[in-house]
Design a protein around this motif. Sequence first.
Motif, PDB file in Angstrom:
ATOM      1  N   GLU A   1      38.921  58.254  66.712  1.00  0.00           N
ATOM      2  CA  GLU A   1      38.941  57.007  67.491  1.00  0.00           C
ATOM      3  C   GLU A   1      39.505  55.830  66.693  1.00  0.00           C
ATOM      4  O   GLU A   1      39.589  54.718  67.206  1.00  0.00           O
TER       5      GLU A   1
ATOM      6  N   ASN B   1      38.097  54.353  64.257  1.00  0.00           N
ATOM      7  CA  ASN B   1      36.953  53.437  64.217  1.00  0.00           C
ATOM      8  C   ASN B   1      36.393  53.387  62.800  1.00  0.00           C
ATOM      9  O   ASN B   1      35.750  54.328  62.347  1.00  0.00           O
ATOM     10  N   TRP B   2      36.623  52.276  62.083  1.00  0.00           N
ATOM     11  CA  TRP B   2      36.162  52.133  60.703  1.00  0.00           C
ATOM     12  C   TRP B   2      34.780  51.473  60.717  1.00  0.00           C
ATOM     13  O   TRP B   2      34.632  50.262  60.662  1.00  0.00           O
ATOM     14  N   THR B   3      33.737  52.361  60.840  1.00  0.00           N
ATOM     15  CA  THR B   3      32.367  51.868  60.848  1.00  0.00           C
ATOM     16  C   THR B   3      31.556  52.632  59.816  1.00  0.00           C
ATOM     17  O   THR B   3      31.452  53.859  59.891  1.00  0.00           O
TER      18      THR B   3
ATOM     19  N   THR C   1      28.378  54.149  57.953  1.00  0.00           N
ATOM     20  CA  THR C   1      27.113  54.680  58.463  1.00  0.00           C
ATOM     21  C   THR C   1      26.196  55.016  57.292  1.00  0.00           C
ATOM     22  O   THR C   1      26.598  55.703  56.351  1.00  0.00           O
TER      23      THR C   1
ATOM     24  N   LEU D   1      29.945  62.826  63.056  1.00  0.00           N
ATOM     25  CA  LEU D   1      30.114  61.453  63.530  1.00  0.00           C
ATOM     26  C   LEU D   1      31.338  60.812  62.879  1.00  0.00           C
ATOM     27  O   LEU D   1      32.143  60.146  63.553  1.00  0.00           O
ATOM     28  N   ALA D   2      31.497  61.018  61.580  1.00  0.00           N
ATOM     29  CA  ALA D   2      32.657  60.461  60.879  1.00  0.00           C
ATOM     30  C   ALA D   2      33.963  61.027  61.429  1.00  0.00           C
ATOM     31  O   ALA D   2      34.969  60.317  61.529  1.00  0.00           O
TER      32      ALA D   2
ATOM     33  N   ARG E   1      34.476  62.031  64.548  1.00  0.00           N
ATOM     34  CA  ARG E   1      34.750  61.371  65.828  1.00  0.00           C
ATOM     35  C   ARG E   1      35.287  59.962  65.615  1.00  0.00           C
ATOM     36  O   ARG E   1      36.222  59.523  66.299  1.00  0.00           O
ATOM     37  N   GLN E   2      34.707  59.247  64.665  1.00  0.00           N
ATOM     38  CA  GLN E   2      35.179  57.900  64.376  1.00  0.00           C
ATOM     39  C   GLN E   2      36.625  57.901  63.863  1.00  0.00           C
ATOM     40  O   GLN E   2      37.407  57.000  64.186  1.00  0.00           O
ATOM     41  N   GLN E   3      36.970  58.909  63.075  1.00  0.00           N
ATOM     42  CA  GLN E   3      38.347  59.002  62.591  1.00  0.00           C
ATOM     43  C   GLN E   3      39.320  59.175  63.750  1.00  0.00           C
ATOM     44  O   GLN E   3      40.360  58.515  63.813  1.00  0.00           O
TER      45      GLN E   3
END
Length: 306
Positions: free
Chosen positions: A119, A121-123, A125, A112-113, A115-117
Motif C-alpha cells: 500500500e 504506507n510508511w507506518t 509499528t 502487516l508490514a 501489506r503496508q509495503q
Amino acid sequence: MALRVLLPWQDLVDRLQLPGIEPILWHINDDPNDAPPADVLVTERPSNPQLRSRVSRIKGLKHVHLLSIGYEWVLEHLPEQVTLTNSKDAVEDATAEHCLALILASLRQLPLAGRQQREQNWTRTWTSSLHGSKVVLLGAGGVGSEIRSRLRPFKPAELTSFARTERTHEQGYPIYSLDRLWDFLPTADVVIVALPHTRETAQLIDTGFLSAMKDGSLLVNVGRGPIVDTEAQLLELQAGRLHAALDVTDPEPLPIDHALWSAPNCIITPHMAGDTGQFIALVSELAVKQVINFARGEQLTNQIIN
C-alpha cells in the motif's frame, strides 16, 4: 534376483542404478495406479490421507523407508514382517529454522508490514519480541532440541521444555512432563508445538488448553495438525484473543474457503518446514545408503520396526 525398489524421485532412481538393484519410479501421491510388486518402498508422507493405504497393497514388500521423521501415518498400513526406517537427523534443522521464521514473522508482525509495503504506507509499528518473552516448548526430541538451540540466542526470559517423560536433557536442562504444563501455560508469551501425533497428543491443544493461554500469546505448530482442536483454535483467533503461526493444520491440506485461511493474526504455511534444498540433499543421501545396506543385508539406521 535384483532388489526391486520403489522411489519417488528420478534423481534417486538414477543414483541407484547399481548391480543387484532395480530402481522403479513410483510416487505414492502422483501415480494413478497402485505400485507394482517391490521389495522396498522409499516414500514421502502422502499429502492425501486416502492414499496411505496404497502401502498395504504392495506385493512382496519387505521394507519401507520414509523420507521424513514422522511415521505414525504408515503404521496401520504396514503388512506383517515389513520393517520400517525414517529420516531422523535429515529434517530437524530445516524444521527448526522454519519454526523460528514463523515465530519472528508473527511477533514482529511481518504480514502487516508486507501489506503496508504493497500500500506504500510508511507506518512504524511497535511489536513483540522473543527477547524477554516466556516460551513453552512442547517436544524434546530431535526437532524440539534444535528449536530450543535456535531460540536461546534471542534471550527469552524463560524457555521451558515439555515431553511425555520428565527427565534431564543431556545438555543439563530439565524437561518437564506434559501434566505440569498448567504451571507455565498461563504466563507463556509463545507456545510451540513440536510433538508427534499419537493417541496421547491428539487434541492435546483443546478448548481448555487454549483458554489457559494468556491474551495476545502466540501458538506455533510445526508438529502435526491433529494435536490442535481446529475449531477451538479458530474461535480464539476470530475473537482476536490469540495469535497463531501454523505449518500444519487439521484437516490437511486445508480446504479452499476454510475459515482458518482468513482468521485474524494467523500465519499459515503448507506443511513446508522441511522443504529446503539442504533437506533434499540429506534425505536423498540417507535413502541411497539405506537401500544399499538393505541390499547387502547390513544394519540399517533409524529403525522403527525391525
